[in-house]
Design an enzyme around this catalytic site. Sequence first.
Site, mmCIF file in Angstrom:
data_model
loop_
_atom_site.group_PDB
_atom_site.id
_atom_site.type_symbol
_atom_site.label_atom_id
_atom_site.label_comp_id
_atom_site.label_asym_id
_atom_site.label_seq_id
_atom_site.Cartn_x
_atom_site.Cartn_y
_atom_site.Cartn_z
ATOM 1 N N ASP A 13 -50.467 -20.739 -9.542
ATOM 2 C CA ASP A 13 -51.570 -19.835 -9.886
ATOM 3 C C ASP A 13 -51.121 -18.821 -10.936
ATOM 4 O O ASP A 13 -49.954 -18.429 -10.968
ATOM 5 C CB ASP A 13 -52.037 -19.119 -8.602
ATOM 6 C CG ASP A 13 -53.419 -18.500 -8.775
ATOM 7 O OD1 ASP A 13 -54.126 -18.852 -9.745
ATOM 8 O OD2 ASP A 13 -53.784 -17.658 -7.935
ATOM 9 N N HIS A 30 -52.933 -22.695 -19.387
ATOM 10 C CA HIS A 30 -52.775 -24.019 -18.764
ATOM 11 C C HIS A 30 -51.749 -24.856 -19.555
ATOM 12 O O HIS A 30 -50.940 -25.575 -18.977
ATOM 13 C CB HIS A 30 -54.123 -24.747 -18.694
ATOM 14 C CG HIS A 30 -55.128 -24.068 -17.810
ATOM 15 N ND1 HIS A 30 -54.818 -23.584 -16.561
ATOM 16 C CD2 HIS A 30 -56.451 -23.769 -17.997
ATOM 17 C CE1 HIS A 30 -55.895 -23.029 -16.014
ATOM 18 N NE2 HIS A 30 -56.896 -23.128 -16.870
ATOM 19 N N LEU A 125 -36.744 -38.421 -7.072
ATOM 20 C CA LEU A 125 -37.773 -37.469 -6.618
ATOM 21 C C LEU A 125 -39.162 -38.115 -6.589
ATOM 22 O O LEU A 125 -39.511 -38.889 -7.492
ATOM 23 C CB LEU A 125 -37.806 -36.280 -7.595
ATOM 24 C CG LEU A 125 -38.869 -35.206 -7.312
ATOM 25 C CD1 LEU A 125 -38.436 -34.327 -6.136
ATOM 26 C CD2 LEU A 125 -39.117 -34.339 -8.544
HETATM 27 C C1 FPP Z 1 -54.354 -21.854 -11.579
HETATM 28 O O1 FPP Z 1 -54.317 -20.834 -12.552
HETATM 29 C C2 FPP Z 1 -54.089 -23.133 -12.202
HETATM 30 C C3 FPP Z 1 -54.932 -24.195 -12.182
HETATM 31 C C4 FPP Z 1 -56.226 -24.224 -11.511
HETATM 32 C C5 FPP Z 1 -54.593 -25.427 -12.854
HETATM 33 C C6 FPP Z 1 -53.170 -25.814 -12.763
HETATM 34 C C7 FPP Z 1 -52.826 -26.490 -14.002
HETATM 35 C C8 FPP Z 1 -51.641 -26.447 -14.633
HETATM 36 C C9 FPP Z 1 -50.467 -25.793 -14.092
HETATM 37 C C10 FPP Z 1 -51.463 -27.054 -15.945
HETATM 38 C C11 FPP Z 1 -51.786 -28.474 -16.005
HETATM 39 C C12 FPP Z 1 -50.994 -29.290 -15.079
HETATM 40 C C13 FPP Z 1 -50.425 -30.440 -15.416
HETATM 41 C C14 FPP Z 1 -49.749 -31.237 -14.397
HETATM 42 C C15 FPP Z 1 -50.441 -30.951 -16.784
HETATM 43 P P1 FPP Z 1 -55.633 -20.029 -12.827
HETATM 44 O O2 FPP Z 1 -56.309 -20.619 -13.984
HETATM 45 O O3 FPP Z 1 -56.465 -19.964 -11.581
HETATM 46 O O4 FPP Z 1 -55.054 -18.630 -13.183
HETATM 47 P P2 FPP Z 1 -55.688 -17.202 -12.840
HETATM 48 O O5 FPP Z 1 -55.613 -17.040 -11.330
HETATM 49 O O6 FPP Z 1 -54.789 -16.274 -13.560
HETATM 50 O O7 FPP Z 1 -57.092 -17.200 -13.349
#
Ligand code: FPP
Length: 226
Positions: A13, A30, A125
């Site tokens: 997150d 992202h 892994l």
């Molecule tokens: C949460 O941060 C993250 C997500 C909902 C998406 C997770 C995606 C990635 C880590 C990148 C893509 C992954 C791969 C495997 C290529 P948020 O957007 O909710 O952040 P915030 O809480 O600051 O709004």
Amino acid sequence: MSNLPSHVAIIMDGNGRWAQKQGKNRTFGHEKGAETVRSITAYCSQHSEVKQLTLYAFSTENWKRPKLEIEFLMKLLERYFKKELSTYLEQNIRFHPIGDLSGFSSSLQKTIISVCEATAHCTGLIQSLALNYGGRDEIVRSVQKLQHSNSTISEASISEALDCVNDVDLLIRTGGDHRISNFLLWQSAYAELFFTDTLWPEFTIDELEKIIAKFKKVERRFGGVN
Ligand code: FPP
């Protein structure tokens, strides 16, 4: 005897907030978050105590996000898998998606399944990405599978029919919130929970090592007494 972090699960997150802190669009976070996925996966694949790494990449609730952000995430995933296949093979990593893939476009489903098949022989892994994943949805789908096959409903049979069959040892959430957001609800029954304020794009191997060191010192009783 210290605990072994055989199965590490991470709620990644803070991508959006990290990007906004630099005056950039959330999608930039992202993009950077995907780099952290690469470095943490590479570390775990070289760290033999960790047998499975499960990362929450897209939840059943994430469809509520703005259309443009969802489109960006879908393209990012497609790019990630195409680029990462050679890394999985080089590092002997078996890729195992969890979640309801039928929610994705057929092209993305094909890409995900092809990486899964191409790495099926890898013995290092297991990297699991939770994709269109919700813990409640996974439990419902597991029970439905058992009903259709007329199997007995028991803890063991539900566990076996889940997308992810292994219990979580260590569950980490970055980004400062203290909740599990429908992630691996069944498998985390006895997981040790660690929360950090670090935003996912800034999460480092060094911080993961520190968390693992703390985890190893925890007394895990699984409801019993020591
Ligand atoms: C949460 O941060 C993250 C997500 C909902 C998406 C997770 C995606 C990635 C880590 C990148 C893509 C992954 C791969 C495997 C290529 P948020 O957007 O909710 O952040 P915030 O809480 O600051 O709004």
